[in-house]
Design a protein around this motif. Structure first.
Motif, PDB file in Angstrom:
ATOM      1  N   PRO A  86      17.276  22.206   0.032  1.00 17.84           N
ATOM      2  CA  PRO A  86      17.920  23.523   0.125  1.00 17.84           C
ATOM      3  C   PRO A  86      18.304  24.095  -1.233  1.00 17.84           C
ATOM      4  CG  PRO A  86      18.801  22.033   1.778  1.00 17.84           C
ATOM      5  CD  PRO A  86      17.959  21.192   0.862  1.00 17.84           C
ATOM      6  N   THR A  87      18.170  25.423  -1.334  1.00 17.28           N
ATOM      7  CA  THR A  87      18.602  26.174  -2.505  1.00 17.28           C
ATOM      8  C   THR A  87      19.669  27.170  -2.070  1.00 17.28           C
ATOM      9  OG1 THR A  87      16.812  27.779  -2.174  1.00 17.28           O
ATOM     10  CG2 THR A  87      16.387  25.951  -3.681  1.00 17.28           C
ATOM     11  N   SER A  88      20.500  27.585  -2.998  1.00 15.80           N
ATOM     12  CA  SER A  88      21.624  28.450  -2.649  1.00 15.80           C
ATOM     13  C   SER A  88      21.152  29.836  -2.228  1.00 15.80           C
ATOM     14  CB  SER A  88      22.590  28.566  -3.823  1.00 15.80           C
ATOM     15  OG  SER A  88      21.944  29.149  -4.936  1.00 15.80           O
ATOM     16  N   ALA A  89      21.895  30.435  -1.314  1.00 23.54           N
ATOM     17  CA  ALA A  89      21.544  31.764  -0.793  1.00 23.54           C
ATOM     18  C   ALA A  89      22.781  32.430  -0.221  1.00 23.54           C
ATOM     19  CB  ALA A  89      20.467  31.649   0.279  1.00 23.54           C
ATOM     20  N   GLU A  90      22.746  33.750  -0.189  1.00 28.21           N
ATOM     21  CA  GLU A  90      23.796  34.500   0.514  1.00 28.21           C
ATOM     22  C   GLU A  90      23.463  34.655   1.991  1.00 28.21           C
ATOM     23  OE1 GLU A  90      24.540  34.752  -3.427  1.00 28.21           O
ATOM     24  OE2 GLU A  90      22.786  35.842  -2.707  1.00 28.21           O
ATOM     25  N   VAL A  91      22.166  34.686   2.300  1.00 29.66           N
ATOM     26  CA  VAL A  91      21.721  34.977   3.664  1.00 29.66           C
ATOM     27  C   VAL A  91      20.595  34.011   4.041  1.00 29.66           C
ATOM     28  CG1 VAL A  91      20.608  36.701   5.154  1.00 29.66           C
ATOM     29  CG2 VAL A  91      22.311  37.425   3.465  1.00 29.66           C
ATOM     30  N   VAL A  92      20.630  33.548   5.304  1.00 28.37           N
ATOM     31  CA  VAL A  92      19.541  32.738   5.850  1.00 28.37           C
ATOM     32  C   VAL A  92      19.060  33.369   7.147  1.00 28.37           C
ATOM     33  CG1 VAL A  92      18.869  30.526   6.886  1.00 28.37           C
ATOM     34  CG2 VAL A  92      20.289  30.558   4.832  1.00 28.37           C
ATOM     35  N   VAL A  93      17.748  33.472   7.288  1.00 35.99           N
ATOM     36  CA  VAL A  93      17.124  33.824   8.563  1.00 35.99           C
ATOM     37  C   VAL A  93      16.295  32.619   8.986  1.00 35.99           C
ATOM     38  CG1 VAL A  93      15.495  35.335   9.771  1.00 35.99           C
ATOM     39  CG2 VAL A  93      17.028  36.284   8.025  1.00 35.99           C
ATOM     40  N   ALA A  94      16.508  32.150  10.203  1.00 33.88           N
ATOM     41  CA  ALA A  94      15.761  30.996  10.713  1.00 33.88           C
ATOM     42  C   ALA A  94      15.126  31.368  12.046  1.00 33.88           C
ATOM     43  CB  ALA A  94      16.682  29.791  10.889  1.00 33.88           C
ATOM     44  N   ASP A  95      13.832  31.132  12.136  1.00 35.35           N
ATOM     45  CA  ASP A  95      13.077  31.457  13.358  1.00 35.35           C
ATOM     46  C   ASP A  95      12.247  30.229  13.759  1.00 35.35           C
ATOM     47  OD1 ASP A  95      11.755  32.654  15.467  1.00 35.35           O
ATOM     48  OD2 ASP A  95      10.447  33.886  14.216  1.00 35.35           O
ATOM     49  N   PRO A  96      12.913  29.175  14.249  1.00 34.53           N
ATOM     50  CA  PRO A  96      12.186  27.945  14.568  1.00 34.53           C
ATOM     51  C   PRO A  96      11.370  28.073  15.841  1.00 34.53           C
ATOM     52  CG  PRO A  96      14.476  27.753  15.254  1.00 34.53           C
ATOM     53  CD  PRO A  96      14.351  29.069  14.522  1.00 34.53           C
ATOM     54  N   ALA A  97      10.538  27.076  16.087  1.00 36.38           N
ATOM     55  CA  ALA A  97       9.784  27.003  17.334  1.00 36.38           C
ATOM     56  C   ALA A  97      10.736  26.745  18.500  1.00 36.38           C
ATOM     57  CB  ALA A  97       8.739  25.892  17.230  1.00 36.38           C
ATOM     58  N   ARG A  98      10.181  26.632  19.692  1.00 36.03           N
ATOM     59  CA  ARG A  98      10.997  26.518  20.903  1.00 36.03           C
ATOM     60  C   ARG A  98      11.995  25.365  20.840  1.00 36.03           C
ATOM     61  NH1 ARG A  98      10.234  29.173  25.278  1.00 36.03           N
ATOM     62  NH2 ARG A  98       8.132  29.752  24.599  1.00 36.03           N
ATOM     63  N   ALA A  99      11.656  24.296  20.131  1.00 34.65           N
ATOM     64  CA  ALA A  99      12.552  23.142  20.047  1.00 34.65           C
ATOM     65  C   ALA A  99      13.824  23.425  19.269  1.00 34.65           C
ATOM     66  CB  ALA A  99      11.817  21.961  19.416  1.00 34.65           C
ATOM     67  N   GLY A 100      13.840  24.519  18.506  1.00 33.19           N
ATOM     68  CA  GLY A 100      15.042  24.895  17.774  1.00 33.19           C
ATOM     69  C   GLY A 100      15.197  24.168  16.454  1.00 33.19           C
ATOM     70  N   LEU A 101      16.394  24.290  15.852  1.00 29.79           N
ATOM     71  CA  LEU A 101      16.654  23.706  14.544  1.00 29.79           C
ATOM     72  C   LEU A 101      16.943  22.213  14.606  1.00 29.79           C
ATOM     73  CD1 LEU A 101      18.983  26.441  12.963  1.00 29.79           C
ATOM     74  CD2 LEU A 101      16.673  25.870  12.232  1.00 29.79           C
ATOM     75  N   ASN A 102      17.689  21.795  15.622  1.00 26.91           N
ATOM     76  CA  ASN A 102      18.212  20.429  15.677  1.00 26.91           C
ATOM     77  C   ASN A 102      19.161  20.200  14.511  1.00 26.91           C
ATOM     78  OD1 ASN A 102      16.974  19.086  18.054  1.00 26.91           O
ATOM     79  ND2 ASN A 102      15.067  19.704  17.016  1.00 26.91           N
ATOM     80  N   ALA A 103      19.728  19.000  14.438  1.00 23.75           N
ATOM     81  CA  ALA A 103      20.749  18.716  13.429  1.00 23.75           C
ATOM     82  C   ALA A 103      20.204  18.853  12.009  1.00 23.75           C
ATOM     83  CB  ALA A 103      21.315  17.317  13.652  1.00 23.75           C
ATOM     84  N   ALA A 104      18.969  18.383  11.771  1.00 18.05           N
ATOM     85  CA  ALA A 104      18.407  18.445  10.415  1.00 18.05           C
ATOM     86  C   ALA A 104      18.233  19.882   9.952  1.00 18.05           C
ATOM     87  CB  ALA A 104      17.077  17.702  10.358  1.00 18.05           C
ATOM     88  N   GLY A 105      17.794  20.755  10.855  1.00 20.40           N
ATOM     89  CA  GLY A 105      17.616  22.156  10.498  1.00 20.40           C
ATOM     90  C   GLY A 105      18.936  22.851  10.239  1.00 20.40           C
ATOM     91  N   VAL A 106      19.941  22.572  11.067  1.00 22.14           N
ATOM     92  CA  VAL A 106      21.264  23.157  10.853  1.00 22.14           C
ATOM     93  C   VAL A 106      21.844  22.679   9.533  1.00 22.14           C
ATOM     94  CG1 VAL A 106      23.634  23.261  11.720  1.00 22.14           C
ATOM     95  CG2 VAL A 106      21.714  23.478  13.311  1.00 22.14           C
ATOM     96  N   ASP A 107      21.655  21.388   9.216  1.00 21.16           N
ATOM     97  CA  ASP A 107      22.129  20.871   7.932  1.00 21.16           C
ATOM     98  C   ASP A 107      21.499  21.623   6.760  1.00 21.16           C
ATOM     99  OD1 ASP A 107      23.695  19.025   9.197  1.00 21.16           O
ATOM    100  OD2 ASP A 107      22.386  17.310   8.803  1.00 21.16           O
TER     101      ASP A 107
END
Length: 343
Positions: free
Chosen positions: A257-278
């Motif tokens: 991860p790199t620093s950001a003011e804004v994140v947009v996440a559009d994962p597949a049907r399985a979603g982010l899960n814990a690793a994606g949220v982290d």
């Protein structure tokens, strides 16, 4: 938590990508015809003329489809089966695809994928089978034909689509939203979710960024796009060239991860899960838009965000797929306390 509904979208003739099976057995095609005729169901929703014939064939937009003529026609697979039911038409197919369903014949193919640009009129057919000529398939001259094997061997083929005032290149194997008006609605919903967004100064991280829909839709000039699909990455490099977007070829789980003011996440049907949220939390972003097509994975991910110090401030529902139970959602999240790692 407010829940809002996007503007209603047309409920028919909207899909610009459609994957179908191909009928291969003449005997089975004849049996399917008999089943349609004997079902007593109104078949008018399947084609422009309405009804079925009483002479051993279904009626399509150009007249009767005989039993033998059904071989090589596209159709849909029976639930939990590879069995293909040929159809003369499809209620949700865009008219540019509808024509190809009616006129196309694909003998020897196991499946066919239609992709069209609704606003550019460009058309492409991906055939999972041997390479055949335009004439033998019965397709108009404007249709680009490519086989799945050719794509595996390195061939490139694409169409273009217009969304939110921008042009996007979309390759044969790249994901893109099923309808441009729905993509318009998603871009607008994401813009609302991350507002106020300064396109010049705010740093954006676009996770599962695909061909660059949200980065380009937001006109983000300080963006990092993370995507693992080689095809989508190739398209994103073209679509985002003028914005100078940094494109990272990686899964979100392996991305640093790199620093950001804004994140947009559009994962597949399985979603982010814990690793994606982290990964999202680790950017330090205060504003997050989470796009989801599955309510169950969305609920789980929102719980993980809440545990990490975020508040859900709203959810917008967009009925992207009328005639189905699927729905698209855009959740607005704001960081309200110090983040805690979710795993």
């Amino acid at each position: 938590m407010p829940i809002s509904f996007g503007q209603p979208l047309p409920s028919t003739r909207y899909r610009t990508t459609l994957r179908c099976g191909v009928a291969a057995d003449a005997g089975r095609a004849a049996q399917i015809t008999r089943e349609i005729e004997g079902s007593g169901l109104d078949q008018s929703h399947m084609h422009g003329q309405g009804g079925v014939s009483g002479q051993g064939g279904a009626i399509g937009q150009g007249g009767m489809i005989g039993q033998g003529d059904m071989v090589g026609r596209v159709g849909f697979r029976k639930r939990q089966s590879h069995e293909v039911h040929p159809v003369p038409s499809c209620l949700v197919a865009h008219p540019l695809i509808e024509e190809l369903i009616h006129v196309g014949r694909f003998p020897g193919a196991s499946s066919v994928t239609f992709r069209v640009g609704a606003r550019t009129s460009e058309r492409m057919v991906i055939v999972d089978g041997e390479e055949l000529s335009q004439k033998s398939l019965g397709l108009p001259d404007d249709v680009r034909i490519v086989t799945a094997q050719a794509l595996t061997d390195g061939a490139q083929a694409w169409i273009h689509e217009q969304v939110a005032g921008h042009s996007f290149r979309i390759s044969a194997r790249s994901f893109f939203q099923a309808r441009p008006d729905g993509a318009d609605a998603l871009v607008a919903a994401v813009a609302r979710a991350v507002a106020p967004f300064d396109a010049v100064h705010d740093r954006l991280v676009d996770l599962y960024g695909g061909v660059g829909l949200f980065t380009k839709g937001l006109n983000a000039q300080r963006a990092v796009l993370v995507e693992r699909s080689e095809s989508s990455i190739s398209d994103a490099r073209v679509n985002l060239f003028e914005l100078g977007t940094k494109i990272v070829a990686s899964s979100v789980e392996r991305w640093q991860p790199t620093s950001a003011e804004v994140v947009v996440a559009d994962p597949a049907r399985a979603g982010l899960n814990a690793a994606g949220v982290d990964a999202v939390v680790a950017t330090g972003a205060e504003r997050v838009a989470l796009v989801s097509c599955d309510p169950a994975s969305l609920a789980r991910d929102l719980g993980l965000f809440a545990a990490a110090g975020f508040e859900v401030q709203g959810i917008e529902l967009i009925d992207m797929f009328p005639q189905t139970h699927h729905i698209e959602t855009v959740a607005t999240l704001r960081r309200v306390s110090a983040s805690r790692v979710t795993r």
